[in-house]
Structure formats: C-alpha cells, structure tokens
Design a protein around this motif. Sequence first.
Motif, PDB file in Angstrom:
ATOM      1  N   LEU A  33       0.836  -1.200   0.000  1.00 22.54           N
ATOM      2  CA  LEU A  33       0.000   0.000   0.000  1.00 22.54           C
ATOM      3  C   LEU A  33       0.872   1.253   0.000  1.00 22.54           C
ATOM      4  O   LEU A  33       0.538   2.254  -0.647  1.00 22.54           O
ATOM      5  CB  LEU A  33      -0.931  -0.013   1.214  1.00 22.54           C
ATOM      6  CG  LEU A  33      -1.920   1.156   1.314  1.00 22.54           C
ATOM      7  CD1 LEU A  33      -2.768   1.281   0.058  1.00 22.54           C
ATOM      8  CD2 LEU A  33      -2.814   0.992   2.548  1.00 22.54           C
ATOM      9  N   ALA A  34       1.989   1.198   0.702  1.00 19.14           N
ATOM     10  CA  ALA A  34       2.918   2.332   0.702  1.00 19.14           C
ATOM     11  C   ALA A  34       3.456   2.584  -0.705  1.00 19.14           C
ATOM     12  O   ALA A  34       3.559   3.736  -1.149  1.00 19.14           O
ATOM     13  CB  ALA A  34       4.063   2.073   1.678  1.00 19.14           C
ATOM     14  N   ILE A  56      -7.675  15.192   4.504  1.00 19.33           N
ATOM     15  CA  ILE A  56      -8.634  14.732   3.500  1.00 19.33           C
ATOM     16  C   ILE A  56      -7.893  14.172   2.287  1.00 19.33           C
ATOM     17  O   ILE A  56      -8.263  13.128   1.742  1.00 19.33           O
ATOM     18  CB  ILE A  56      -9.564  15.881   3.064  1.00 19.33           C
ATOM     19  CG1 ILE A  56     -10.573  16.195   4.174  1.00 19.33           C
ATOM     20  CG2 ILE A  56     -10.316  15.515   1.781  1.00 19.33           C
ATOM     21  CD1 ILE A  56     -11.499  17.335   3.845  1.00 19.33           C
ATOM     22  N   GLU A  57      -6.837  14.866   1.862  1.00 20.27           N
ATOM     23  CA  GLU A  57      -6.107  14.410   0.674  1.00 20.27           C
ATOM     24  C   GLU A  57      -5.476  13.046   0.912  1.00 20.27           C
ATOM     25  O   GLU A  57      -5.456  12.198   0.016  1.00 20.27           O
ATOM     26  CB  GLU A  57      -5.036  15.437   0.288  1.00 20.27           C
ATOM     27  CG  GLU A  57      -5.588  16.747  -0.232  1.00 20.27           C
ATOM     28  CD  GLU A  57      -6.519  16.550  -1.421  1.00 20.27           C
ATOM     29  OE1 GLU A  57      -6.326  15.594  -2.201  1.00 20.27           O
ATOM     30  OE2 GLU A  57      -7.452  17.348  -1.570  1.00 20.27           O
ATOM     31  N   THR A  58      -4.959  12.830   2.117  1.00 21.83           N
ATOM     32  CA  THR A  58      -4.384  11.523   2.425  1.00 21.83           C
ATOM     33  C   THR A  58      -5.445  10.432   2.360  1.00 21.83           C
ATOM     34  O   THR A  58      -5.220   9.352   1.807  1.00 21.83           O
ATOM     35  CB  THR A  58      -3.739  11.536   3.825  1.00 21.83           C
ATOM     36  OG1 THR A  58      -2.649  12.456   3.826  1.00 21.83           O
ATOM     37  CG2 THR A  58      -3.219  10.158   4.205  1.00 21.83           C
ATOM     38  N   LEU A  59      -6.624  10.734   2.902  1.00 22.36           N
ATOM     39  CA  LEU A  59      -7.705   9.739   2.894  1.00 22.36           C
ATOM     40  C   LEU A  59      -8.202   9.480   1.472  1.00 22.36           C
ATOM     41  O   LEU A  59      -8.487   8.338   1.099  1.00 22.36           O
ATOM     42  CB  LEU A  59      -8.846  10.197   3.794  1.00 22.36           C
ATOM     43  CG  LEU A  59      -8.507  10.298   5.283  1.00 22.36           C
ATOM     44  CD1 LEU A  59      -9.690  10.845   6.068  1.00 22.36           C
ATOM     45  CD2 LEU A  59      -8.087   8.943   5.835  1.00 22.36           C
ATOM     46  N   TRP A  60      -8.311  10.541   0.659  1.00 24.02           N
ATOM     47  CA  TRP A  60      -8.693  10.332  -0.736  1.00 24.02           C
ATOM     48  C   TRP A  60      -7.644   9.492  -1.459  1.00 24.02           C
ATOM     49  O   TRP A  60      -7.973   8.621  -2.272  1.00 24.02           O
ATOM     50  CB  TRP A  60      -8.867  11.680  -1.447  1.00 24.02           C
ATOM     51  CG  TRP A  60     -10.227  12.282  -1.315  1.00 24.02           C
ATOM     52  CD1 TRP A  60     -10.568  13.431  -0.660  1.00 24.02           C
ATOM     53  CD2 TRP A  60     -11.452  11.772  -1.858  1.00 24.02           C
ATOM     54  NE1 TRP A  60     -11.917  13.647  -0.751  1.00 24.02           N
ATOM     55  CE2 TRP A  60     -12.491  12.646  -1.490  1.00 24.02           C
ATOM     56  CE3 TRP A  60     -11.773  10.642  -2.612  1.00 24.02           C
ATOM     57  CZ2 TRP A  60     -13.812  12.448  -1.853  1.00 24.02           C
ATOM     58  CZ3 TRP A  60     -13.103  10.433  -2.977  1.00 24.02           C
ATOM     59  CH2 TRP A  60     -14.101  11.328  -2.594  1.00 24.02           C
ATOM     60  N   ASN A  61      -6.389   9.761  -1.169  1.00 23.36           N
ATOM     61  CA  ASN A  61      -5.301   8.992  -1.769  1.00 23.36           C
ATOM     62  C   ASN A  61      -5.436   7.512  -1.424  1.00 23.36           C
ATOM     63  O   ASN A  61      -5.299   6.630  -2.287  1.00 23.36           O
ATOM     64  CB  ASN A  61      -3.958   9.543  -1.279  1.00 23.36           C
ATOM     65  CG  ASN A  61      -2.760   8.903  -1.963  1.00 23.36           C
ATOM     66  OD1 ASN A  61      -2.877   7.939  -2.713  1.00 23.36           O
ATOM     67  ND2 ASN A  61      -1.585   9.432  -1.687  1.00 23.36           N
ATOM     68  N   LEU A  62      -5.704   7.223  -0.154  1.00 28.62           N
ATOM     69  CA  LEU A  62      -5.853   5.829   0.271  1.00 28.62           C
ATOM     70  C   LEU A  62      -7.061   5.179  -0.396  1.00 28.62           C
ATOM     71  O   LEU A  62      -7.011   4.013  -0.795  1.00 28.62           O
ATOM     72  CB  LEU A  62      -5.976   5.756   1.792  1.00 28.62           C
ATOM     73  CG  LEU A  62      -4.695   6.082   2.569  1.00 28.62           C
ATOM     74  CD1 LEU A  62      -4.983   6.158   4.063  1.00 28.62           C
ATOM     75  CD2 LEU A  62      -3.627   5.033   2.293  1.00 28.62           C
ATOM     76  N   ALA A  63      -8.169   5.929  -0.512  1.00 28.34           N
ATOM     77  CA  ALA A  63      -9.358   5.382  -1.163  1.00 28.34           C
ATOM     78  C   ALA A  63      -9.059   5.037  -2.620  1.00 28.34           C
ATOM     79  O   ALA A  63      -9.436   3.975  -3.118  1.00 28.34           O
ATOM     80  CB  ALA A  63     -10.515   6.374  -1.064  1.00 28.34           C
ATOM     81  N   ARG A  64      -8.358   5.952  -3.325  1.00 33.53           N
ATOM     82  CA  ARG A  64      -7.995   5.676  -4.719  1.00 33.53           C
ATOM     83  C   ARG A  64      -7.072   4.466  -4.811  1.00 33.53           C
ATOM     84  O   ARG A  64      -7.225   3.609  -5.675  1.00 33.53           O
ATOM     85  CB  ARG A  64      -7.303   6.895  -5.337  1.00 33.53           C
ATOM     86  CG  ARG A  64      -8.199   8.049  -5.686  1.00 33.53           C
ATOM     87  CD  ARG A  64      -7.475   9.033  -6.598  1.00 33.53           C
ATOM     88  NE  ARG A  64      -6.224   9.492  -6.015  1.00 33.53           N
ATOM     89  CZ  ARG A  64      -6.104  10.535  -5.208  1.00 33.53           C
ATOM     90  NH1 ARG A  64      -7.167  11.226  -4.853  1.00 33.53           N
ATOM     91  NH2 ARG A  64      -4.919  10.901  -4.748  1.00 33.53           N
ATOM     92  N   SER A  65      -6.102   4.409  -3.913  1.00 32.86           N
ATOM     93  CA  SER A  65      -5.109   3.333  -3.973  1.00 32.86           C
ATOM     94  C   SER A  65      -5.729   1.975  -3.699  1.00 32.86           C
ATOM     95  O   SER A  65      -5.308   0.962  -4.264  1.00 32.86           O
ATOM     96  CB  SER A  65      -3.988   3.607  -2.963  1.00 32.86           C
ATOM     97  OG  SER A  65      -3.346   4.828  -3.245  1.00 32.86           O
ATOM     98  N   LEU A  66      -6.731   1.939  -2.820  1.00 35.93           N
ATOM     99  CA  LEU A  66      -7.404   0.678  -2.492  1.00 35.93           C
ATOM    100  C   LEU A  66      -8.615   0.424  -3.376  1.00 35.93           C
ATOM    101  O   LEU A  66      -9.272  -0.614  -3.259  1.00 35.93           O
ATOM    102  CB  LEU A  66      -7.833   0.687  -1.023  1.00 35.93           C
ATOM    103  CG  LEU A  66      -6.687   0.582  -0.012  1.00 35.93           C
ATOM    104  CD1 LEU A  66      -7.184   0.933   1.388  1.00 35.93           C
ATOM    105  CD2 LEU A  66      -6.090  -0.818  -0.029  1.00 35.93           C
ATOM    106  N   ASN A  67      -8.944   1.409  -4.237  1.00 38.16           N
ATOM    107  CA  ASN A  67     -10.066   1.282  -5.161  1.00 38.16           C
ATOM    108  C   ASN A  67     -11.385   1.081  -4.407  1.00 38.16           C
ATOM    109  O   ASN A  67     -12.199   0.244  -4.758  1.00 38.16           O
ATOM    110  CB  ASN A  67      -9.827   0.126  -6.138  1.00 38.16           C
ATOM    111  CG  ASN A  67     -10.660   0.282  -7.405  1.00 38.16           C
ATOM    112  OD1 ASN A  67     -10.878   1.396  -7.869  1.00 38.16           O
ATOM    113  ND2 ASN A  67     -11.125  -0.836  -7.950  1.00 38.16           N
TER     114      ASN A  67
END
Length: 663
Positions: A33-34, A56-67
């Motif tokens: 994930l990193a 918020i940007e970090t959380l959006w990034n994680l959501a995109r990365s995990l689809n």
Amino acid sequence: MCSMNTLPTVIREAVSSNLKSARSVRGISLSGLAEISGIGKATLSGIEKGEGNPTIETLWNLARSLNVPFGQLIASEREEATVYTAAGISAKLINRETTPRVIETFVMELAPHTKRLAEPHMAGVIEHVLMLQGRMLIGTSSEPQLISSGQSVRFKGDVQHLYQSLDEPCTVQISVIYPEPDNRPSCSDDKIRDWPVTIDDWEGLNVQVDRMGLEARQGIVARKLTFEKCHLEAQMALSALSDNLRSARVKVERSQLHLVYEARPMIVSLSRQGTHALIQSIAPGASDALRQALDICNLGFSPWRSLSQHQKNGLEDIAQSDSVCLATLAAEALTRHGYPCVPAQAALRYERSTRMDARSEKASFEDRINVDAYAAYELVHPAYAKQAVAIANELQDHLGSAPGSIIDVGTGPGLPLKMLLELLPELNVTAVDPSAAAFHHLKKLFADYANVTPIQASITELDKPHTPYTAAISVGASHHLDTLEFLQSTRAQLTPGGLFIVADEMIAEFENASSRSRNLITHHLQYIADTLIPISPHTLEAAEAALVTLIRQHVPLALFDASHSAYAEAENRTRKLLEEIRALDLPSALSDPLIAFYRLHFLELEALVAGLDYEVEQKTYPRCFQDLANTAGFEVLRHSRLYATAGRSEWDAGTHLFVLKAL
C-alpha cells in the motif's frame, strides 16, 4: 468542535478500522500500500493503529489506492463523524447509499481564498455539486465553472478537479456517484435480443450463435449476446440455452462459448488465440519414460488428433498411475480432448502447513497465495507437467546421461522437480526456495531422496559455490523476484557454458501500467476459461456450488471487458470476484474430484490480483526477459511458448521455455 489541525477521535477510530478492513479484503501488505499510495509505511501503520492524523487528501489517496469509495474509509455510526484539515477545509459525510450504486453525500466548508485540487477518483465516478452558500469555482481543472448559492454543477470525477473559494466562506453539498458494477460501456460486439420462445426463434438463435463462433475463429476476440424478456430463473435459463444450442454441446477448436447469467442470461463468445508448441525433437539417449512422456504430451496438445477408445482407456489408466508426471500428462490430455480428468496425485484434501513469519517486511508468497492449496491443486494447471517434460528433454539433449549436479531455483512445493526426477532419476539437485510454507511441503516430498538437498533461501541470498553447477532449472519462479536479480544470482551459481532452463508464465508485451494490467487479466483468466469444465452442482457442497457459479459467471464477462478496453471494469470485476470467493466457507475435502479445477481457479485469481498489486507476482514479457537474460550474462539458445494464453505470436502471453547458456 475540535481544532482544525486535529482529526476527531471518532474519525481516527473509523479510519483505523475501515483501512485495516479494506486492506485485508484486497490482500495487500502495508509495504504494498505504501508503494501504491506513496505514503510512508510508518504513517500507514500509525493510521491503522488510530494514532495518525491524516488529511482529506491523504484519505482520498488511500481510497484511490485501495479502489474503494472515500466514504467507506471514514464511515462511522456516530453523528459527529466530521473530517477536518489544516488547509481551511472541513467535510462531513451526511449520507451513504450502497444500492443499486454507491452514492456518498458530503457537506464541505471552505474558508475564503481556499483551493483544493482533487486527484481523479476511480473510473466512471461522477460528482454533483449544489452550492449552499457563497460562490466557488468548481469542476474539472481544465474547465471549472463559477457557481453561486442555489446553483449546481455536474462533472466527471475521474479526472483532476477543482474546488476554489473566492473572498467569502463557502458551503457546498457534494454527491459522489460511483458507477454501477454492471454498467459497462456498450460496443458493437455487445448485442441484445429477445429471449427465444418458438422453435423458429431457437433456430434463429442457433444461426446467430454459429456466426459468433465463426467470427471468433476468424479473429474477433470477444462477442456478447444479452437476452431481454426472459422470465426464467437463472439456472433454468442457462439449462434451456445449454439444451437448445448446438454449439453448447459440441467442442469447437479456436473458439469458446460461455453461458452466463448476470441479471439476465448472456452468451459470451471468445476467440481462442495462439498455438501451443509441440516438443517435436526427442533428445538422443532419451529413456523410455521420457519418450512416453513426450508422446502423451504431444497427444494432448494435438487438437487435430481425436482419441480412439483404446487411447482414451489407456490414458485413463495412466492418469491413476503412481507416476506424477505421466498421470498429470494423461489427465490433461483427456481434459483437452473433452474428457475432464484429475490425476490421482491431486489431493482431494489439502494439508495446512504451519505459518511462519515472513523474513522480509514486504509481502511473502504465502501472504498472497495459499501455498498449501497450491501444492494440492497445481497439477490441474494447464501445461503444468509439460514444463517438466520440456526441461528433461533439454537437459538430456545438452548434458547427456551424466548431467552432474544442478540447482533448482524457486522449487516451491516441489512437484515439478519430482516429475523431472521421474524422467531423469540420475540427477543430483540442490532445491532452493525461500517460502516457509512451500519449504514444508518440499522437505516432506523429498524426505527419502538422497539426491535432493533442500535449502530454505532465496537465490539472491546464496553465496557463490566452491564448485559451480553445470546446469540450473527453474519452474514458475522468475516472476516472484526482480527478474534481473533472479538471472544474475543464478548466473553466479553456474560454470561458464552452464545451462539455465527457465519455464515460467509471461504476459504479452506492455508499455504502461494500464496495458500491463490488461495483459495480466487476459493471461490469467484464459487459463481459467480453458478449464471451466462442466460439473453438476447437485453433487457439490453449497459453498463449492457457489464457487463454480461465481467463476463461470464472472470470468467470461471480465475477459469480454478486457478485450474491449474496459480495463477498469475488468479489474473491478476480478477483485470483486476474489472477494466473494474468499467469503465462501469452502470445505477442506472436495466433494467431487473435478472441483480441483475450480479450486485452482481460486488460486489463479489470487495470483492475478497479487500481480495487479505488484506484490510477489511481477510478471514481465518474453522479449524483456530475453533482454534481461543477455544483461545478466546469458545467451538465449532456444525459446518456445509451451502454452498460449493471449496473442498469436510465440512471443505473446503464456507459459514459456527459455534455454540459456552462461557466457
């Protein structure tokens, strides 16, 4: 109200739990994930422990990365679940719908002169924004619109987009609308027709389906026919199609016909591309066992040769014999000629080995693939024994009857090596594999073999030997490592002029991440599509019947999507399929031997998704492998595609054999 710099406890708790759950479902490690998100592993670990303070940007990034949808990461049952950042923006999830599609509604507040440039969401996302207070520039970053209180705007959320306040505070309501799973783009190869009712309707359908098969054999990769006005339940509709379609009852080479049901009955026609190379040259001095293996292998891969009753009976006897290699070859020959068969040595119940901690911080093979199940069911993988036969023939041809000591790189549970030793019993082999679970099976399999020395290590960890090996072999291991390191490390174990024979899966040539994902999907799913053998659900446990239904439904549709450039849809379907299968309570013992094929399909899906995540599955393409082999100090003596999955060239996807000479 908490400080603008501090994430509320309720959100930290929700994100901690939801992130761990989403990562677990995807099966990806913290390191993986990193790598995908660009967020440090320590930061991710802190977030999962509820100690982090992500923006918020970090959380959006994680959501995109995990689809996954953004709201899935922050969802909480408590009303005060609000996300704050230090950049003049706050957002609160006020509603989340999950059927028939996911729609998440937020209220977002921006301080004056605040700008948020949002990265693209997953493919197909739409945003609908209603201005509640103030004025803002909103929309895609290339074409933002100025809207005022009471106005709304709708735009694509899967491109970079902008939220920018002017000289006053602003409040907006944002609805993020995710695409429906079955809302795939239509194309000229996706047809709709009414369900047949009369005899003439069925005859017309047969003509139409015959035409689809002809087109597939002539090169149209995939066609789909969807039925409307069908009032039958799923199983009854599929049974009616099976009973009334000529093509569903006849095995036709170079095309495949799949009957599926997803909300409505469908027929998917796929072109079967590529030719599986025959092993036509028999090495001088080949033993009777090797000659028999070559004969059975070529019989199985010669579709123009039909089996006589005598041949069929003989293969059935061999499939139940003690020889792992011959039994596996015979079972595959029968299966490929329309008589599904599982070799006697394929376990009907797999042994669970003791799990050990991985040596590396990165995900290990057993973190992503069920090694115990792989050891039980790998024998029904297409061309599995053919690899051992091809390697034995090459060793015999190059090294004769006195091959000396060889090293097997990435031996895994050890069945390919056992097959090889049945054909060349005089070999002395050092078997190297880093996986704790695989090594457990390897030691057990060769406990009584004086000529096999197992070593639990990666080839990259071995010191240079005092006496270099005259030859090295590897089956299915090169793509689990940095391929160049794999080649360089093996070269260091060989004497100059030494032979390295590699059999492994490789995909079609790619140039970017999206084409690599597409090629991974078509490669792995073709192995599955080739072994979607018919099996009666009435003989199965409930979970096994669900496994069969899920795979027979989703694999053809994912292949159709991938064939029509709907890569995101194909990937999403594949990930969802694996998630649903993992949720099944599959019995440890098979209620029907033929379920071994579908248990292998489960493993193939695990490998596919691990490959999409680039964890423990790092497949390259054949010409790249050849270039890397040259870089590592090898000359390529011979190459062939033992099994074709996608593409018509011998350099396209499939199971490949490379014979390398150390310079």
